[in-house]
Design a protein around this motif. Structure first.
Motif, PDB file in Angstrom:
ATOM      1  N   TYR A   1       0.832  -5.946   8.500  1.00 47.21           N
ATOM      2  CA  TYR A   1       1.036  -7.250   7.703  1.00 47.21           C
ATOM      3  C   TYR A   1      -0.516  -7.525   7.046  1.00 47.21           C
ATOM      4  N   ASP A   2      -0.245  -8.423   5.792  1.00 48.45           N
ATOM      5  CA  ASP A   2      -1.113  -8.787   4.965  1.00 48.45           C
ATOM      6  C   ASP A   2      -1.712 -10.224   5.484  1.00 48.45           C
TER       7      ASP A   2
ATOM      8  N   ALA B   1      -8.032   3.306   6.625  1.00 49.32           N
ATOM      9  CA  ALA B   1      -7.202   4.535   7.294  1.00 49.32           C
ATOM     10  C   ALA B   1      -7.496   4.324   8.574  1.00 49.32           C
ATOM     11  N   ASN B   2      -8.568   3.600   8.851  1.00 53.45           N
ATOM     12  CA  ASN B   2      -8.824   3.497  10.421  1.00 53.45           C
ATOM     13  C   ASN B   2      -7.728   2.415  10.925  1.00 53.45           C
ATOM     14  N   GLN B   3      -7.622   1.404   9.990  1.00 50.68           N
ATOM     15  CA  GLN B   3      -6.475   0.377  10.401  1.00 50.68           C
ATOM     16  C   GLN B   3      -5.179   1.006  10.677  1.00 50.68           C
ATOM     17  N   ILE B   4      -4.708   2.104   9.607  1.00 53.59           N
ATOM     18  CA  ILE B   4      -3.489   2.524   9.856  1.00 53.59           C
ATOM     19  C   ILE B   4      -3.391   3.448  11.082  1.00 53.59           C
ATOM     20  N   GLU B   5      -4.527   4.104  11.280  1.00 55.74           N
ATOM     21  CA  GLU B   5      -4.609   5.105  12.479  1.00 55.74           C
ATOM     22  C   GLU B   5      -4.456   4.385  13.667  1.00 55.74           C
TER      23      GLU B   5
ATOM     24  N   TRP C   1       0.737  -1.329   0.018  1.00 56.40           N
ATOM     25  CA  TRP C   1       0.045  -0.083  -0.100  1.00 56.40           C
ATOM     26  C   TRP C   1       0.750   1.153   0.000  1.00 56.40           C
ATOM     27  N   GLN C   2       1.936   1.246  -0.928  1.00 58.56           N
ATOM     28  CA  GLN C   2       2.811   2.241  -0.958  1.00 58.56           C
ATOM     29  C   GLN C   2       2.218   3.413  -1.572  1.00 58.56           C
TER      30      GLN C   2
ATOM     31  N   VAL D   1      -0.881  -4.937  13.266  1.00 56.55           N
ATOM     32  CA  VAL D   1      -2.270  -4.843  12.555  1.00 56.55           C
ATOM     33  C   VAL D   1      -2.245  -5.267  11.227  1.00 56.55           C
ATOM     34  N   GLU D   2      -3.322  -6.125  10.925  1.00 53.97           N
ATOM     35  CA  GLU D   2      -3.865  -6.563   9.619  1.00 53.97           C
ATOM     36  C   GLU D   2      -4.158  -5.669   8.810  1.00 53.97           C
ATOM     37  N   ILE D   3      -3.711  -5.352   7.607  1.00 53.88           N
ATOM     38  CA  ILE D   3      -4.219  -4.349   6.577  1.00 53.88           C
ATOM     39  C   ILE D   3      -4.902  -5.356   5.477  1.00 53.88           C
TER      40      ILE D   3
END
Length: 315
Positions: A263-264, A306-310, A218-219, A282-284
């Protein structure tokens, strides 16, 4: 700012199809999400590659091939992404199916795999062969295709350009609904813009925080929203969870003061907990596997992503 649409979004069913309606096939779920946003209820839309499968090596069943043969148009990322589809297209019995590779959309920002955010290029297929051959197939001359990161949908800016390509392609084949496709496109633009502003405000305070990714899928998203370049540890490329690997990762986490690891789903969580025991893991969901299908799928996925990243970076 933006209210989530009801789960009652109407989705084209995979069962019977109407001969009067445009028959659309999308390769993977992120593309299906974009196509549904534009097609709405005016067409029958089917997803080809199941959520659980890899787009790189999925083995197509006879029923999948029939979907392609009966389609008026098929949307995919690129011939170098869903590679197994190339043989299906080459063996089509009819030339009625239009094939659109969305990675060839004018103006897309294409990044190289695992590159720094600053290095990128804009796709200009005026310098390529035409991506429509005699059967409508997409076979652009991507001489550097092995370097391209095809997770292009994780960029909202790229996605609105692809949505514009979808609307244009559908309008050419289904002129009677062209006005509705354009209206859906404009609404999609507005919703993506609003969500992008919301995301910028949400993750902005954490954009300089270091983090680890075990697969840099997800770059595009990270680049667009100004996140720090990640530390990439790619377990898909033969890195083991032996004592030296574990020690090296632990040392780097301590040295860089890293509190966040992404991680995926293809990587063992138990293995990651050993490797990155001192960080939050956290899984993406890059392929939107956990989002129900409808016209709001892309917007809902973008917000969840975005919520997963935040949730990790704010740790």
């Amino acid at each position: 700012m933006l209210t989530a649409c009801s789960d009652n979004d109407k989705v084209a069913k995979s069962g019977g199809v109407s001969p009067e309606r445009l028959q659309i096939v999308s390769s993977i779920k992120p593309i299906q999400a974009i196509v549904l946003a534009i097609a709405g209820e005016q067409a029958d839309v089917a997803q080809l590659i199941p959520d659980y499968a890899s787009p790189h090596d999925y083995s197509f069943k006879p029923s999948d091939i029939r979907k392609v043969e009966n389609a008026d148009i098929v949307f995919r990322i690129d011939e170098h992404m869903e590679t197994q589809l190339n043989g299906v297209f080459d063996n089509l019995k009819s030339d009625k199916t239009t094939i659109i590779s969305l990675a060839h959309t004018d103006g897309l920002r294409l990044l190289e795999k695992n590159q720094n955010h600053q290095k990128s290029k804009h796709h200009d297929h005026n310098q390529e062969h035409s991506h429509e051959n005699e059967k409508g197939h997409s076979h652009a001359d991507h001489s550097d295709h092995n370097k391209v990161d095809f997770h292009i949908w994780t960029s909202p800016k790229n996605t609105v350009l692809m949505a514009k390509q979808v609307a244009s392609s559908l309008s050419k084949l289904d002129a009677k609904n062209a006005e509705q496709y354009q209206q859906n496109l404009e609404e999609f633009f507005d919703r993506v813009k609003a969500m992008s502003i919301k995301i910028s405000n949400t993750i902005g305070p954490y954009k300089h925080k270091p983090y680890i990714v075990f697969h840099n899928s997800w770059q595009y998203f990270a680049t667009e929203f100004g996140l720090q370049n990640p530390i990439v540890i790619d377990l898909h490329e033969g890195v083991s969870s032996g004592a030296k690997t574990i020690s090296d990762v632990h040392q780097r986490i301590d040295k860089e003061k890293i509190h966040c690891v992404f991680y995926d789903s293809g990587i063992s969580l138990a293995r990651l907990k050993i490797i990155a025991e001192k960080a939050k893991i956290v899984e993406i969901d890059v392929l939107a596997k956990d989002i129900s299908l409808g016209q709001s799928t892309y917007i809902n996925w973008l917000e969840q992503f975005a919520n997963q990243i935040e949730s990790c970076l704010s740790n």
